[in-house]
Design an enzyme around this catalytic site. Structure first.
Site, mmCIF file in Angstrom:
data_model
loop_
_atom_site.group_PDB
_atom_site.id
_atom_site.type_symbol
_atom_site.label_atom_id
_atom_site.label_comp_id
_atom_site.label_asym_id
_atom_site.label_seq_id
_atom_site.Cartn_x
_atom_site.Cartn_y
_atom_site.Cartn_z
ATOM 1 N N ARG A 77 -29.117 94.043 -36.871
ATOM 2 C CA ARG A 77 -29.130 93.387 -35.571
ATOM 3 C C ARG A 77 -28.260 94.213 -34.624
ATOM 4 O O ARG A 77 -27.068 94.389 -34.877
ATOM 5 C CB ARG A 77 -28.575 91.962 -35.698
ATOM 6 C CG ARG A 77 -28.453 91.283 -34.365
ATOM 7 C CD ARG A 77 -27.924 89.861 -34.416
ATOM 8 N NE ARG A 77 -27.741 89.432 -33.033
ATOM 9 C CZ ARG A 77 -26.649 88.846 -32.558
ATOM 10 N NH1 ARG A 77 -25.642 88.535 -33.358
ATOM 11 N NH2 ARG A 77 -26.579 88.543 -31.287
ATOM 12 N N HIS A 121 -26.076 91.142 -24.889
ATOM 13 C CA HIS A 121 -24.830 90.879 -25.601
ATOM 14 C C HIS A 121 -23.682 91.247 -24.653
ATOM 15 O O HIS A 121 -22.875 92.119 -24.941
ATOM 16 C CB HIS A 121 -24.785 91.647 -26.921
ATOM 17 C CG HIS A 121 -23.859 91.065 -27.959
ATOM 18 N ND1 HIS A 121 -24.254 90.763 -29.245
ATOM 19 C CD2 HIS A 121 -22.556 90.727 -27.892
ATOM 20 C CE1 HIS A 121 -23.217 90.289 -29.930
ATOM 21 N NE2 HIS A 121 -22.165 90.260 -29.136
ATOM 22 N N GLU A 166 -24.817 84.220 -27.670
ATOM 23 C CA GLU A 166 -23.733 83.280 -27.359
ATOM 24 C C GLU A 166 -23.581 82.992 -25.872
ATOM 25 O O GLU A 166 -22.583 83.383 -25.249
ATOM 26 C CB GLU A 166 -22.406 83.788 -27.938
ATOM 27 C CG GLU A 166 -22.441 83.949 -29.448
ATOM 28 C CD GLU A 166 -21.084 84.271 -30.056
ATOM 29 O OE1 GLU A 166 -20.118 84.490 -29.301
ATOM 30 O OE2 GLU A 166 -20.989 84.285 -31.295
ATOM 31 N N ASN A 293 -24.391 81.948 -35.030
ATOM 32 C CA ASN A 293 -23.180 82.753 -35.223
ATOM 33 C C ASN A 293 -22.076 81.789 -35.625
ATOM 34 O O ASN A 293 -21.673 80.943 -34.829
ATOM 35 C CB ASN A 293 -22.759 83.452 -33.919
ATOM 36 C CG ASN A 293 -23.760 84.501 -33.473
ATOM 37 O OD1 ASN A 293 -24.754 84.761 -34.134
ATOM 38 N ND2 ASN A 293 -23.486 85.124 -32.333
ATOM 39 N N TYR A 295 -18.234 81.259 -37.256
ATOM 40 C CA TYR A 295 -16.960 81.824 -37.705
ATOM 41 C C TYR A 295 -15.982 80.766 -38.190
ATOM 42 O O TYR A 295 -15.300 80.949 -39.183
ATOM 43 C CB TYR A 295 -16.305 82.636 -36.575
ATOM 44 C CG TYR A 295 -17.056 83.920 -36.303
ATOM 45 C CD1 TYR A 295 -16.819 85.060 -37.060
ATOM 46 C CD2 TYR A 295 -18.032 83.976 -35.314
ATOM 47 C CE1 TYR A 295 -17.533 86.229 -36.835
ATOM 48 C CE2 TYR A 295 -18.753 85.140 -35.078
ATOM 49 C CZ TYR A 295 -18.499 86.265 -35.844
ATOM 50 O OH TYR A 295 -19.203 87.417 -35.623
ATOM 51 N N GLU A 350 -24.544 86.080 -37.170
ATOM 52 C CA GLU A 350 -23.191 86.648 -37.285
ATOM 53 C C GLU A 350 -22.346 85.753 -38.171
ATOM 54 O O GLU A 350 -22.344 84.537 -38.019
ATOM 55 C CB GLU A 350 -22.474 86.711 -35.921
ATOM 56 C CG GLU A 350 -22.933 87.796 -35.010
ATOM 57 C CD GLU A 350 -22.143 87.819 -33.691
ATOM 58 O OE1 GLU A 350 -20.951 87.439 -33.680
ATOM 59 O OE2 GLU A 350 -22.743 88.214 -32.679
HETATM 60 C C1 FCB Z 1 -18.785 86.889 -31.546
HETATM 61 C C2 FCB Z 1 -19.455 88.004 -30.770
HETATM 62 C C3 FCB Z 1 -19.372 89.343 -31.451
HETATM 63 C C4 FCB Z 1 -18.030 89.571 -32.093
HETATM 64 C C5 FCB Z 1 -17.624 88.399 -32.943
HETATM 65 C C6 FCB Z 1 -16.309 88.561 -33.643
HETATM 66 O O1 FCB Z 1 -18.455 85.850 -30.681
HETATM 67 O O2 FCB Z 1 -20.816 87.689 -30.572
HETATM 68 O O3 FCB Z 1 -19.705 90.327 -30.509
HETATM 69 O O4 FCB Z 1 -17.102 89.885 -31.141
HETATM 70 O O5 FCB Z 1 -17.591 87.232 -32.165
#
Ligand code: FCB
Length: 444
Positions: A77, A121, A166, A293, A295, A350
């Site tokens: 990607r 992006h 995002e 995405n 985290y 992500e």
């Molecule tokens: C996300 C972004 C990516 C990267 C990660 C850690 O929010 O999409 O570009 O910075 O965080």
């Protein structure tokens, strides 16, 4: 299928974004983006770092693709730098910029790697920003024209398109909290920008489909967070269930149901954006897949009768100060599956973690923390699939250490280390681990 394995054809990949890796900021006719301008503004990015050179992926893409082949990934990607291909944002297409993506796609296909192309992006051409950028409703048309042009150029070989990455960051992080380019602090504008990102997504999908072929598939990558209670108490559970998760609520109900939930505007900070007749139908058009995405979750508790989002004192945290919680990913996938009635293929577009990555005496990076992070999140994904979630692929963020936005080069997300002086890439233990996962198609 053993209990640890993923379905046949599951797509393992790595992810990057143009401004974070490409470099070559002034080459072959590329024009300035809002991130060039922002990073060159003193005080905006840690240590004054910029993406001028980054990982020099623009020149080193062949070796980077070879590296991915060695890892055994099935997908890559990446994003297109809008000002590289359309220096003015609209109008004249820069053939030399276009040619880079042509070469990259061919190189990937030659290595048996499926390209997933993100069109936006975060690196908006400043030529468009100076005409109002995301705050100008015309951006939906500008974006669609650009999306159509890219589909015409690459759509014979690229099947999978992601309109925006995002949009919460494009709208709120950039226009309300000022942490990302263009660095404004204006909640009312942020709401309008959010609406324009959604409109650009909807119109962009139409444009991509019109310019594509039967195999073209298009979706969006959302940073969909997940609310969790801080304590295992009834009060905290209720708080987490009822709290508005801005990452989720601005975009998921809008795209999938065609409306803004009213409680988004309960908070006197936000008023409804200017919505024109027909907008919501465009925004709620069918997506072919959804990119997630993930985290970290957000923890909620009740303090003196007030609901607060808080740090978890017992939590495990990464170098970004983001709590590690694979359970949040598992629950998020189940929630999205329920909300879309399991009619929509999901991809994790992500997931990954930043750690200090202190080199061993021989220079190797034994990043046991990242290996453990990935293993637990892969396992959460595998459990969600077992529960019936239609998850088709998983892109690790990131292929290599790169420019981490306002943090500059101080945060390492790569499974491959980038030496920014020599541009040497070195596999960390997590890359070797990921190679085993790709080979086994299982959590190993
Ligand atoms: C996300 C972004 C990516 C990267 C990660 C850690 O929010 O999409 O570009 O910075 O965080």
């Amino acid at each position: 299928m053993s209990t640890d394995s993923f379905p046949d054809g599951f797509l393992w990949g790595t992810a990057t974004a143009a401004y974070q890796v490409e470099g070559a900021a002034h080459e072959d006719g590329r024009a300035e983006s809002i991130w060039d301008r922002f990073s060159h503004t003193p005080g905006k990015v840690k240590n004054g770092d910029t993406g001028d050179v980054a990982c020099d992926h623009y020149h080193l893409y062949k070796q980077d693709v070879a590296m991915m082949k060695q890892l055994g990934v099935g997908g890559y990607r990446f994003s297109v730098s809008w000002p590289r291909v359309f220096p003015q944002g609209v109008g004249f297409a820069n053939a030399r910029g276009m040619a880079f993506y042509d070469r990259l796609v061919d190189e990937l296909l030659g290595a048996g790697i499926r390209p997933f192309v993100t069109l936006y992006h975060w690196d908006l051409p400043t030529a468009l920003h100076d005409r109002g950028g995301w705050a100008n409703r015309d951006i939906a048309g500008w974006f669609s024209d650009y999306a159509a042009a890219m589909t015409k150029a690459l759509g014979d070989r690229v099947k999978d398109w992601i309109t925006l990455n995002e949009p919460w960051c494009t709208a709120f992080l950039s226009y309300e909290f000022g942490e990302h380019a263009p660095g404004l602090r204006n909640p009312a504008l942020a709401v309008q920008v959010a609406h324009h990102t959604l409109l650009a997504h909807g119109m962009g999908m139409q444009a991509i489909r019109a310019a594509g072929n039967m195999q073209t598939r298009v979706g969006i990558a959302l940073n969909a967070g997940y609310n969790l209670p801080l304590a295992d108490s009834e009060a905290d559970r209720v708080a987490a269930e009822n709290a508005v998760d801005p990452l989720y609520e601005w975009f998921v109900p809008t795209i999938f149901n065609g409306y803004y939930t009213e409680r988004l505007f309960d908070d006197s900070k936000y008023r409804s954006p200017d919505i024109r007749p027909g907008d919501m139908a465009v925004i709620a058009a069918r997506n072919d897949f959804l990119g997630v995405n993930y985290y970290t979750p957000t923890r909620y508790t009740v303090v003196d009768g007030q609901v607060r989002s808080v740090r978890n004192p017992n939590g495990e945290y990464t170098e970004m100060d983001w709590e590690v919680d694979p359970e949040g990913l598992y629950r998020l996938l189940l929630k999205l599956c329920a909300q879309t009635k399991n009619q929509l293929p999901l991809y994790i577009t992500e997931n990954g973690a930043a750690y200090p990555d202190i080199p061993a005496a021989d220079g190797a990076i034994h990043d046991a923390d990242r290996v453990s992070f990935l293993k637990r999140h892969f396992d959460a994904a595998r459990r969600a699939i077992r529960e019936g979630v239609d998850l088709r692929g998983y892109f690790v963020w990131s292929l290599m250490d790169n420019f981490e936005w306002a943090h500059g080069y101080t945060k390492n997300f790569g499974i491959v280390k980038t030496d920014y002086i020599t541009q040497r890439r070195v596999f960390k233990d997590s890359a070797l681990y990921f190679r085993n996962v790709c080979a086994a198609n299982a959590v190993v």
